[in-house]
Design a protein around this motif. Structure first.
Motif, PDB file in Angstrom:
ATOM      1  N   SER A 130       0.827  -1.210   0.000  1.00 31.13           N
ATOM      2  CA  SER A 130       0.000   0.000   0.000  1.00 31.13           C
ATOM      3  C   SER A 130       0.861   1.260   0.000  1.00 31.13           C
ATOM      4  N   ILE A 131       1.929   1.245   0.771  1.00 34.06           N
ATOM      5  CA  ILE A 131       2.829   2.401   0.815  1.00 34.06           C
ATOM      6  C   ILE A 131       3.480   2.602  -0.552  1.00 34.06           C
ATOM      7  N   LEU A 132       3.989   1.549  -1.141  1.00 34.61           N
ATOM      8  CA  LEU A 132       4.611   1.671  -2.466  1.00 34.61           C
ATOM      9  C   LEU A 132       3.608   2.150  -3.501  1.00 34.61           C
ATOM     10  N   TYR A 133       2.376   1.703  -3.394  1.00 35.79           N
ATOM     11  CA  TYR A 133       1.334   2.141  -4.327  1.00 35.79           C
ATOM     12  C   TYR A 133       1.089   3.641  -4.174  1.00 35.79           C
ATOM     13  N   LEU A 134       1.034   4.122  -2.929  1.00 37.17           N
ATOM     14  CA  LEU A 134       0.853   5.557  -2.694  1.00 37.17           C
ATOM     15  C   LEU A 134       2.010   6.367  -3.269  1.00 37.17           C
ATOM     16  N   LEU A 135       3.199   5.797  -3.215  1.00 38.41           N
ATOM     17  CA  LEU A 135       4.392   6.497  -3.679  1.00 38.41           C
ATOM     18  C   LEU A 135       4.644   6.303  -5.172  1.00 38.41           C
ATOM     19  N   LYS A 136       3.698   5.697  -5.841  1.00 32.98           N
ATOM     20  CA  LYS A 136       3.869   5.379  -7.263  1.00 32.98           C
ATOM     21  C   LYS A 136       4.243   6.610  -8.090  1.00 32.98           C
ATOM     22  N   GLU A 137       3.528   7.716  -7.910  1.00 33.91           N
ATOM     23  CA  GLU A 137       3.743   8.877  -8.759  1.00 33.91           C
ATOM     24  C   GLU A 137       4.093  10.146  -8.003  1.00 33.91           C
ATOM     25  N   ARG A 138       4.222  10.050  -6.680  1.00 33.09           N
ATOM     26  CA  ARG A 138       4.490  11.260  -5.907  1.00 33.09           C
ATOM     27  C   ARG A 138       5.217  10.910  -4.621  1.00 33.09           C
ATOM     28  N   GLU A 139       5.865  11.907  -4.071  1.00 32.20           N
ATOM     29  CA  GLU A 139       6.502  11.704  -2.789  1.00 32.20           C
ATOM     30  C   GLU A 139       5.556  12.198  -1.701  1.00 32.20           C
ATOM     31  N   LEU A 140       5.636  11.555  -0.557  1.00 32.15           N
ATOM     32  CA  LEU A 140       4.760  11.885   0.569  1.00 32.15           C
ATOM     33  C   LEU A 140       5.547  11.849   1.866  1.00 32.15           C
ATOM     34  N   SER A 141       5.070  12.609   2.838  1.00 39.87           N
ATOM     35  CA  SER A 141       5.659  12.564   4.175  1.00 39.87           C
ATOM     36  C   SER A 141       5.064  11.391   4.943  1.00 39.87           C
ATOM     37  N   VAL A 142       5.697  11.036   6.045  1.00 41.81           N
ATOM     38  CA  VAL A 142       5.177   9.963   6.902  1.00 41.81           C
ATOM     39  C   VAL A 142       3.758  10.295   7.341  1.00 41.81           C
ATOM     40  N   GLY A 143       3.540  11.553   7.725  1.00 40.93           N
ATOM     41  CA  GLY A 143       2.209  11.974   8.167  1.00 40.93           C
ATOM     42  C   GLY A 143       1.153  11.810   7.094  1.00 40.93           C
ATOM     43  N   ASN A 144       1.495  12.168   5.860  1.00 43.23           N
ATOM     44  CA  ASN A 144       0.541  12.019   4.758  1.00 43.23           C
ATOM     45  C   ASN A 144       0.248  10.548   4.465  1.00 43.23           C
ATOM     46  N   ILE A 145       1.274   9.726   4.517  1.00 45.31           N
ATOM     47  CA  ILE A 145       1.078   8.289   4.296  1.00 45.31           C
ATOM     48  C   ILE A 145       0.192   7.716   5.392  1.00 45.31           C
ATOM     49  N   ALA A 146       0.488   8.081   6.648  1.00 44.85           N
ATOM     50  CA  ALA A 146      -0.297   7.592   7.781  1.00 44.85           C
ATOM     51  C   ALA A 146      -1.760   8.001   7.636  1.00 44.85           C
ATOM     52  N   LYS A 147      -1.992   9.233   7.222  1.00 46.35           N
ATOM     53  CA  LYS A 147      -3.364   9.719   7.034  1.00 46.35           C
ATOM     54  C   LYS A 147      -4.078   8.942   5.932  1.00 46.35           C
ATOM     55  N   GLU A 148      -3.397   8.758   4.803  1.00 47.37           N
ATOM     56  CA  GLU A 148      -3.988   8.028   3.670  1.00 47.37           C
ATOM     57  C   GLU A 148      -4.347   6.587   4.042  1.00 47.37           C
ATOM     58  N   LEU A 149      -3.472   5.948   4.826  1.00 47.83           N
ATOM     59  CA  LEU A 149      -3.670   4.540   5.182  1.00 47.83           C
ATOM     60  C   LEU A 149      -4.402   4.356   6.508  1.00 47.83           C
TER      61      LEU A 149
END
Length: 101
Positions: free
Chosen positions: A26-45
């Motif tokens: 899921s994390i790799l999928y989120l990072l597919k086309e953009r960079e994200l902070s830990v906080g943004n990843i945590a929020k998305e997931l």
């Protein structure tokens, strides 16, 4: 064809173990086309930041993600497009299999 060396086999096996976790996929999928902070990843997931950080550390140790610091914020992105190719093929394979009668 020559056989793969033991070190290569171990690395490939370890990479597939790392990719065998749904959260890391899921994390790799989120990072597919953009960079994200830990906080943004945590929020998305919908996860705790500490849990996301732990998964990112595992991905970074395998050189599957890289980080960039901007002030106090660390941004993550995919480190290797080849890995995304593997995941994309797995996704396509799974979607194709689920469409079969």
């Amino acid at each position: 064809m020559e056989q793969l060396g033991q070190e290569t086999l171990q690395h490939i096996s370890q990479m597939f173990k790392v990719l065998g976790d749904p959260t890391r996929i899921s994390i790799l999928y989120l990072l597919k086309e953009r960079e994200l902070s830990v906080g943004n990843i945590a929020k998305e997931l919908e996860m705790e930041q500490s849990a996301v950080s732990h998964q990112l550390k595992t991905l970074k140790n395998m050189q599957l993600v890289k980080s960039r610091r901007a002030g106090k914020t660390v941004y993550y992105s995919q480190d290797d497009s080849h890995v995304w190719g593997l995941l994309e093929q797995a996704i396509e394979h799974t979607l194709h299999q689920n469409c079969q009668p």
